[in-house]
Design a protein around this motif. Structure first.
Motif, PDB file in Angstrom:
ATOM      1  N   ARG A   1       5.252   5.422   8.942  1.00  0.00           N
ATOM      2  CA  ARG A   1       6.064   4.656   9.896  1.00  0.00           C
ATOM      3  C   ARG A   1       5.830   3.155   9.714  1.00  0.00           C
ATOM      4  N   GLU A   2       4.549   2.785   9.530  1.00  0.00           N
ATOM      5  CA  GLU A   2       4.216   1.363   9.351  1.00  0.00           C
ATOM      6  C   GLU A   2       4.817   0.816   8.055  1.00  0.00           C
ATOM      7  N   GLU A   3       4.761   1.625   6.982  1.00  0.00           N
ATOM      8  CA  GLU A   3       5.321   1.192   5.705  1.00  0.00           C
ATOM      9  C   GLU A   3       6.837   1.047   5.788  1.00  0.00           C
ATOM     10  N   ILE A   4       7.466   1.964   6.519  1.00  0.00           N
ATOM     11  CA  ILE A   4       8.924   1.882   6.683  1.00  0.00           C
ATOM     12  C   ILE A   4       9.298   0.559   7.356  1.00  0.00           C
ATOM     13  N   ALA A   5       8.553   0.206   8.423  1.00  0.00           N
ATOM     14  CA  ALA A   5       8.821  -1.048   9.138  1.00  0.00           C
ATOM     15  C   ALA A   5       8.611  -2.250   8.223  1.00  0.00           C
ATOM     16  N   ARG A   6       7.517  -2.237   7.452  1.00  0.00           N
ATOM     17  CA  ARG A   6       7.230  -3.349   6.545  1.00  0.00           C
ATOM     18  C   ARG A   6       8.300  -3.471   5.462  1.00  0.00           C
ATOM     19  N   ARG A   7       8.657  -2.324   4.863  1.00  0.00           N
ATOM     20  CA  ARG A   7       9.662  -2.352   3.802  1.00  0.00           C
ATOM     21  C   ARG A   7      11.030  -2.769   4.345  1.00  0.00           C
ATOM     22  N   GLY A   8      11.292  -2.390   5.598  1.00  0.00           N
ATOM     23  CA  GLY A   8      12.569  -2.758   6.212  1.00  0.00           C
ATOM     24  C   GLY A   8      12.741  -4.256   6.307  1.00  0.00           C
ATOM     25  N   PHE A   9      11.634  -4.973   6.583  1.00  0.00           N
ATOM     26  CA  PHE A   9      11.697  -6.432   6.629  1.00  0.00           C
ATOM     27  C   PHE A   9      11.906  -7.020   5.232  1.00  0.00           C
ATOM     28  N   GLU A  10      11.346  -6.360   4.225  1.00  0.00           N
ATOM     29  CA  GLU A  10      11.422  -6.870   2.852  1.00  0.00           C
ATOM     30  C   GLU A  10      12.751  -6.536   2.179  1.00  0.00           C
ATOM     31  N   ASN A  11      13.334  -5.401   2.553  1.00  0.00           N
ATOM     32  CA  ASN A  11      14.556  -4.941   1.894  1.00  0.00           C
ATOM     33  C   ASN A  11      15.628  -4.619   2.938  1.00  0.00           C
ATOM     34  N   PRO A  12      16.633  -5.493   3.100  1.00  0.00           N
ATOM     35  CA  PRO A  12      17.678  -5.281   4.120  1.00  0.00           C
ATOM     36  C   PRO A  12      18.446  -3.973   3.930  1.00  0.00           C
ATOM     37  N   GLN A  13      18.473  -3.445   2.696  1.00  0.00           N
ATOM     38  CA  GLN A  13      19.202  -2.199   2.450  1.00  0.00           C
ATOM     39  C   GLN A  13      18.569  -1.031   3.190  1.00  0.00           C
ATOM     40  N   ILE A  14      17.267  -1.090   3.389  1.00  0.00           N
ATOM     41  CA  ILE A  14      16.585  -0.002   4.092  1.00  0.00           C
ATOM     42  C   ILE A  14      17.077   0.083   5.528  1.00  0.00           C
ATOM     43  N   GLN A  15      17.146  -1.057   6.211  1.00  0.00           N
ATOM     44  CA  GLN A  15      17.639  -1.057   7.585  1.00  0.00           C
ATOM     45  C   GLN A  15      19.090  -0.604   7.650  1.00  0.00           C
ATOM     46  N   LEU A  16      19.891  -1.041   6.671  1.00  0.00           N
ATOM     47  CA  LEU A  16      21.292  -0.613   6.608  1.00  0.00           C
ATOM     48  C   LEU A  16      21.383   0.900   6.438  1.00  0.00           C
ATOM     49  N   LEU A  17      20.572   1.457   5.520  1.00  0.00           N
ATOM     50  CA  LEU A  17      20.580   2.900   5.288  1.00  0.00           C
ATOM     51  C   LEU A  17      20.205   3.666   6.545  1.00  0.00           C
ATOM     52  N   LEU A  18      19.145   3.241   7.216  1.00  0.00           N
ATOM     53  CA  LEU A  18      18.683   3.954   8.408  1.00  0.00           C
ATOM     54  C   LEU A  18      19.708   3.871   9.533  1.00  0.00           C
ATOM     55  N   ASN A  19      20.344   2.714   9.680  1.00  0.00           N
ATOM     56  CA  ASN A  19      21.384   2.573  10.720  1.00  0.00           C
ATOM     57  C   ASN A  19      22.575   3.479  10.435  1.00  0.00           C
ATOM     58  N   GLU A  20      23.033   3.493   9.175  1.00  0.00           N
ATOM     59  CA  GLU A  20      24.170   4.337   8.793  1.00  0.00           C
ATOM     60  C   GLU A  20      23.819   5.816   8.932  1.00  0.00           C
ATOM     61  N   ALA A  21      22.607   6.181   8.561  1.00  0.00           N
ATOM     62  CA  ALA A  21      22.170   7.581   8.657  1.00  0.00           C
ATOM     63  C   ALA A  21      22.130   8.033  10.110  1.00  0.00           C
ATOM     64  N   GLN A  22      21.652   7.157  10.995  1.00  0.00           N
ATOM     65  CA  GLN A  22      21.621   7.508  12.420  1.00  0.00           C
ATOM     66  C   GLN A  22      23.024   7.765  12.963  1.00  0.00           C
ATOM     67  N   MET A  23      23.974   6.996  12.511  1.00  0.00           N
ATOM     68  CA  MET A  23      25.355   7.196  12.944  1.00  0.00           C
ATOM     69  C   MET A  23      25.877   8.548  12.450  1.00  0.00           C
ATOM     70  N   LYS A  24      25.528   8.911  11.232  1.00  0.00           N
ATOM     71  CA  LYS A  24      25.988  10.188  10.699  1.00  0.00           C
ATOM     72  C   LYS A  24      25.284  11.364  11.375  1.00  0.00           C
ATOM     73  N   PHE A  25      23.992  11.208  11.642  1.00  0.00           N
ATOM     74  CA  PHE A  25      23.256  12.264  12.342  1.00  0.00           C
ATOM     75  C   PHE A  25      23.656  12.349  13.817  1.00  0.00           C
ATOM     76  N   GLY A  26      24.171  11.245  14.350  1.00  0.00           N
ATOM     77  CA  GLY A  26      24.556  11.219  15.761  1.00  0.00           C
ATOM     78  C   GLY A  26      23.382  11.125  16.702  1.00  0.00           C
ATOM     79  N   ARG A  27      22.265  10.622  16.213  1.00  0.00           N
ATOM     80  CA  ARG A  27      21.050  10.497  17.035  1.00  0.00           C
ATOM     81  C   ARG A  27      20.054   9.610  16.307  1.00  0.00           C
ATOM     82  N   LEU A  28      18.944   9.285  17.011  1.00  0.00           N
ATOM     83  CA  LEU A  28      17.870   8.546  16.366  1.00  0.00           C
ATOM     84  C   LEU A  28      17.188   9.431  15.326  1.00  0.00           C
TER      85      LEU A  28
END
Length: 310
Positions: free
Chosen positions: A104-131
């Motif tokens: 979880r900590e690495e995901i947060a750190r990598r998310g700050f370093e790579n904007p694509q990670i945050q984009l992927l997680l946001n898009e995935a949440q929309m497709k899953f329909g939940r967090l």
């Protein structure tokens, strides 16, 4: 109720690599664990596929898939020569046993370093329909950041899982690994791969019906055989059923590998339909009948002439 180990059983033991317990108890299927336990218990006998299948009462294809799993994991080595005319060299497989996914900590750190990670997680949440659960986010970040899978390809994979009614992280990870192992690196590659899998699964349904197999997920080898018989060799359900009956008549039970040999022989002989097989059988019967009739006619002629007369 409390349990403890019966120390008397240690009088008869055998060794196992620690990796089997440490890394594969959750990853390996029951069949795969049975196969590897049998191999290490009978280590002097080697890895004879047919013998293992017979001893464990498994199908040959199941046994081969299990052996391949342990080979990919680095527990077994594959030294058998392969007939070059029958099978081309398989692509190098990725070893899944050593996967280390981000925390979880690495995901947060990598998310700050790579904007694509945050984009992927946001898009995935929309497709899953939940967090997303932590295991889901960890797998998706691993695919993007560690395996280099394109974000559009990962999102397409999630869409594919949804259409298959299997929108869970286990299916997504298994399919992603399959794609990576088979060189799927673009949307076009994925579309072709999905179409090919659909064709193979459709062929498998025909094979299931012909062989009376209960509805279940086919192994990779079963899908390949189904595609070969139906889509490449052009056999129909009647032809498959006839091969099944020939196998049962000869072996008193259905054996996939034996049935495959029957179909291979028919293909080599140019038979396409049950009528072709029947015509060949009739031809052989006529040849035998002609030979027998000739002998009886000759004997009858000798008897009518009288034995020893000139």
């Amino acid at each position: 109720m409390n349990f403890s180990i019966n120390t008397a059983v240690f009088q008869n033991t055998f060794s196992l690599p620690a990796d089997i317990a440490d890394k594969h108890l959750k990853l390996a299927s029951a069949t795969q664990l049975k196969v590897i336990l049998y191999i290490f218990r009978n280590i002097a006998s080697g890895c004879d596929t047919e013998k293992i299948a017979a001893e464990l009462k498994l199908d040959i294809s199941e046994t081969e898939d299990a052996l391949l799993y342990w080979a990919n994991a680095g527990i077994l080595t594959c030294n058998n020569a392969v007939n070059e005319e029958v099978a081309a060299p398989a692509p190098k497989k990725r070893v899944r046993a050593n996967i280390i996914k981000p925390s979880r900590e690495e995901i947060a750190r990598r998310g700050f370093e790579n904007p694509q990670i945050q984009l992927l997680l946001n898009e995935a949440q929309m497709k899953f329909g939940r967090l997303l659960k932590n295991s889901e986010a960890s797998t998706l970040v691993w695919l993007l950041d560690d395996e280099g899978m394109d974000i559009s390809l990962i999102l397409m994979l999630i869409e594919y899982a949804i259409t298959e009614n299997k929108c869970n992280i286990s299916f997504i990870e298994r399919t992603a690994t399959d794609w990576l192992n088979n060189g799927v690196s673009s949307i076009l590659d994925a579309e072709k791969y999905i179409a090919d899998q659909y064709i193979k699964r459709t062929a498998w349904k025909i094979v299931e019906a012909a062989f009376g197999i209960d509805d279940r997920m086919a192994s990779a080898k079963e899908l390949e055989l189904s595609n070969l018989w139906i889509n490449e060799w052009g056999f129909d359900r009647k032809m498959l059923r006839l091969a099944y009956e020939k196998c049962v008549d000869a072996k008193s039970k259905f054996i996939m590998s034996y049935t495959a040999k029957i179909l291979e022989g028919w293909h080599a002989s140019g038979f396409k339909t049950v009528e072709d097989v029947a015509a060949n059988n009739n031809k052989k019967a006529e040849e035998n009948t002609d030979f027998s009739t000739h002998d009886f006619d000759l004997i009858e002629e000798i008897l009518n002439r009288g034995y020893g007369e000139n």
